[in-house]
Design a protein around this motif. Structure first.
Motif, PDB file in Angstrom:
ATOM      1  N   GLN A  11     -10.367 -19.360   5.830  1.00 27.10           N
ATOM      2  CA  GLN A  11     -11.446 -20.103   5.187  1.00 27.10           C
ATOM      3  C   GLN A  11     -11.108 -20.464   3.745  1.00 27.10           C
ATOM      4  O   GLN A  11     -10.316 -19.777   3.088  1.00 27.10           O
ATOM      5  CB  GLN A  11     -12.743 -19.282   5.180  1.00 27.10           C
ATOM      6  N   ILE A  12     -11.732 -21.540   3.272  1.00 24.86           N
ATOM      7  CA  ILE A  12     -11.724 -21.911   1.863  1.00 24.86           C
ATOM      8  C   ILE A  12     -13.114 -21.589   1.323  1.00 24.86           C
ATOM      9  O   ILE A  12     -14.116 -22.148   1.777  1.00 24.86           O
ATOM     10  CB  ILE A  12     -11.438 -23.411   1.664  1.00 24.86           C
ATOM     11  N   LYS A  13     -13.188 -20.672   0.356  1.00 21.98           N
ATOM     12  CA  LYS A  13     -14.460 -20.327  -0.283  1.00 21.98           C
ATOM     13  C   LYS A  13     -14.515 -21.036  -1.633  1.00 21.98           C
ATOM     14  O   LYS A  13     -13.490 -21.209  -2.293  1.00 21.98           O
ATOM     15  CB  LYS A  13     -14.579 -18.821  -0.463  1.00 21.98           C
ATOM     16  N   TYR A  14     -15.700 -21.410  -2.047  1.00 23.12           N
ATOM     17  CA  TYR A  14     -15.806 -22.160  -3.294  1.00 23.12           C
ATOM     18  C   TYR A  14     -17.159 -21.934  -3.955  1.00 23.12           C
ATOM     19  O   TYR A  14     -18.113 -21.456  -3.316  1.00 23.12           O
ATOM     20  CB  TYR A  14     -15.581 -23.655  -3.034  1.00 23.12           C
ATOM     21  N   GLY A  15     -17.238 -22.284  -5.234  1.00 26.16           N
ATOM     22  CA  GLY A  15     -18.488 -22.158  -5.967  1.00 26.16           C
ATOM     23  C   GLY A  15     -18.335 -22.686  -7.372  1.00 26.16           C
ATOM     24  O   GLY A  15     -17.219 -23.001  -7.826  1.00 26.16           O
TER      25      GLY A  15
ATOM     26  N   VAL B  51     -21.378 -16.906 -10.427  1.00 26.56           N
ATOM     27  CA  VAL B  51     -21.005 -17.878  -9.398  1.00 26.56           C
ATOM     28  C   VAL B  51     -22.267 -18.460  -8.760  1.00 26.56           C
ATOM     29  O   VAL B  51     -23.151 -17.716  -8.320  1.00 26.56           O
ATOM     30  CB  VAL B  51     -20.120 -17.236  -8.316  1.00 26.56           C
ATOM     31  N   PHE B  52     -22.332 -19.794  -8.721  1.00 24.00           N
ATOM     32  CA  PHE B  52     -23.495 -20.496  -8.180  1.00 24.00           C
ATOM     33  C   PHE B  52     -23.072 -21.438  -7.056  1.00 24.00           C
ATOM     34  O   PHE B  52     -21.919 -21.849  -6.983  1.00 24.00           O
ATOM     35  CB  PHE B  52     -24.185 -21.326  -9.279  1.00 24.00           C
ATOM     36  N   GLU B  53     -24.024 -21.805  -6.237  1.00 26.54           N
ATOM     37  CA  GLU B  53     -23.833 -22.846  -5.216  1.00 26.54           C
ATOM     38  C   GLU B  53     -22.565 -22.608  -4.386  1.00 26.54           C
ATOM     39  O   GLU B  53     -21.729 -23.490  -4.205  1.00 26.54           O
ATOM     40  CB  GLU B  53     -23.797 -24.232  -5.872  1.00 26.54           C
TER      41      GLU B  53
ATOM     42  N   TYR C  67     -19.243 -31.587  -6.069  1.00 28.89           N
ATOM     43  CA  TYR C  67     -19.768 -30.951  -7.284  1.00 28.89           C
ATOM     44  C   TYR C  67     -19.802 -31.951  -8.447  1.00 28.89           C
ATOM     45  O   TYR C  67     -20.751 -31.965  -9.239  1.00 28.89           O
ATOM     46  CB  TYR C  67     -18.910 -29.747  -7.670  1.00 28.89           C
ATOM     47  N   GLN C  68     -18.760 -32.784  -8.563  1.00 23.98           N
ATOM     48  CA  GLN C  68     -18.731 -33.781  -9.637  1.00 23.98           C
ATOM     49  C   GLN C  68     -19.900 -34.751  -9.532  1.00 23.98           C
ATOM     50  O   GLN C  68     -20.480 -35.157 -10.546  1.00 23.98           O
ATOM     51  CB  GLN C  68     -17.405 -34.554  -9.600  1.00 23.98           C
ATOM     52  N   ASP C  69     -20.265 -35.113  -8.311  1.00 25.61           N
ATOM     53  CA  ASP C  69     -21.374 -36.045  -8.107  1.00 25.61           C
ATOM     54  C   ASP C  69     -22.715 -35.420  -8.494  1.00 25.61           C
ATOM     55  O   ASP C  69     -23.651 -36.124  -8.896  1.00 25.61           O
ATOM     56  CB  ASP C  69     -21.436 -36.493  -6.645  1.00 25.61           C
ATOM     57  N   GLN C  70     -22.796 -34.102  -8.377  1.00 25.84           N
ATOM     58  CA  GLN C  70     -24.058 -33.415  -8.616  1.00 25.84           C
ATOM     59  C   GLN C  70     -24.197 -32.847 -10.024  1.00 25.84           C
ATOM     60  O   GLN C  70     -25.310 -32.547 -10.466  1.00 25.84           O
ATOM     61  CB  GLN C  70     -24.219 -32.277  -7.594  1.00 25.84           C
TER      62      GLN C  70
END
Length: 311
Positions: free
Chosen positions: A11-15, A23-25, A49-52
């Motif tokens: 898996q790729i985990k991200y936040g 760590v959010f979202e 994330y950049q769009d948001q």
């Protein structure tokens, strides 16, 4: 705000990570095996994330394998399509953001120094037990990478009992003391010898449960697992003289594992004359990591945060 990405073989985990290491979202997706699909997936995560958010300052990526300081991935663990890929250049070209790429064990070690159980240490080791055995070396507060980015590949170390022929790596920490490549693999092999029709397990928790129930196969395999890992850790303490060794990976949250490992180390150390003598002057404790699943995400962005503090 920074995007933190922790790449694993599955898996790729991200936040999103802020300047206090919160760590959010968070989210996770399956890891694509093909290079272009992988790069597209990572870029999509970042671009979302950049769009948001308008305050994204950079991207930190934690990944398995031997990684050069410039982001070149000499190896990439189980993601063989990324071997020889400069991941930093690829991500920066796709997102327009500054990116740093860090070995996953190094990232875990850095995260523990930032907000984890290594805050009071300047020289320590971080061992991540999973499919293999990864290692991060921190000396005087800085990660030591070696001349070619290979420092900390503790899993390659040979511990004992070489096979008579063939691949000597079967006597390595990776194949004796990792959770998947060592404990689970050896348990399944031993189980098959006496119960050929039995279903193999790749969940260490099941093996430790059977160990607690005095299952003879589990008892033999787990006892040897503790001993082999203890040998590796004793060698590392003798070679590096760290203030502590932190153990990461999902297994580190298992108190039974930590207690069993410490008992095995105490037994072996008591039979080693020089170590028995020197322990009165100090000897590195074995501690679990604090950050668990978020360690890679947090440690990956720390170099970006540190750079911002110097500006």
């Amino acid at each position: 705000m920074y995007v933190g990405i922790d790449i694993g073989g599955t898996q790729i985990k991200y936040g999103l990570v802020d300047e206090t290491a919160q760590v959010f979202e968070k989210g996770a997706v399956d890891t694509p095996k093909e290079k272009e699909a992988f790069l597209t997936q990572v870029a999509t995560i970042i671009q979302t994330y950049q769009d948001q958010h308008t305050d994204i300052e950079g991207v930190g990526i934690s990944a398995p394998g031997v990684i050069q300081k410039d982001g070149m991935m000499t190896t990439a663990g189980a993601i063989r399509s990324l071997y020889g890929t400069n991941l930093k250049e690829e991500i920066e070209a796709r997102t327009g953001l500054s990116a740093v790429i860090e070995n996953d064990a190094n990232a875990a070690a850095i995260a523990e120094k930032w907000v984890g159980n290594a805050r009071d240490f300047d020289t320590y080791l971080c061992i991540v037990l999973g499919t293999g055995v990864g290692g991060g070396i921190v000396i005087n507060g800085e990660v030591f990478r070696g001349a070619r980015g290979m420092a900390g590949e503790f899993g390659w170390a040979i511990i004992n009992e070489l096979p008579e022929e063939g691949n000597v790596e079967f006597a390595s920490l990776n194949l004796r003391s990792a959770v998947i490549g060592g404990l689970c693999r050896l348990y399944n092999e031993a189980l098959k010898e006496t119960q050929p029709e039995a279903t193999p397990t790749w969940d260490a928790r099941e093996i430790f449960q059977r160990y607690s129930e005095n299952d003879p196969i589990a008892h033999k395999v787990v006892t040897r697992f503790y001993q082999d890992l203890a040998i590796g850790l004793m060698n590392l303490i003798s070679q590096f003289d760290p203030e502590a060794i932190l153990i990461g990976g999902g297994i580190s949250a298992n108190e039974q594992f930590i207690e069993g490992l410490q008992e095995a180390m105490n037994t072996l150390e008591s039979r080693h004359e020089s170590i028995t003598f020197i322990k009165q002057y100090g000897w590195a404790p074995i501690l679990p990591t604090k950050l668990k699943n978020d360690a890679g995400i947090i440690g990956a962005v720390y170099p970006l945060y540190k750079k911002s503090q110097k500006l």
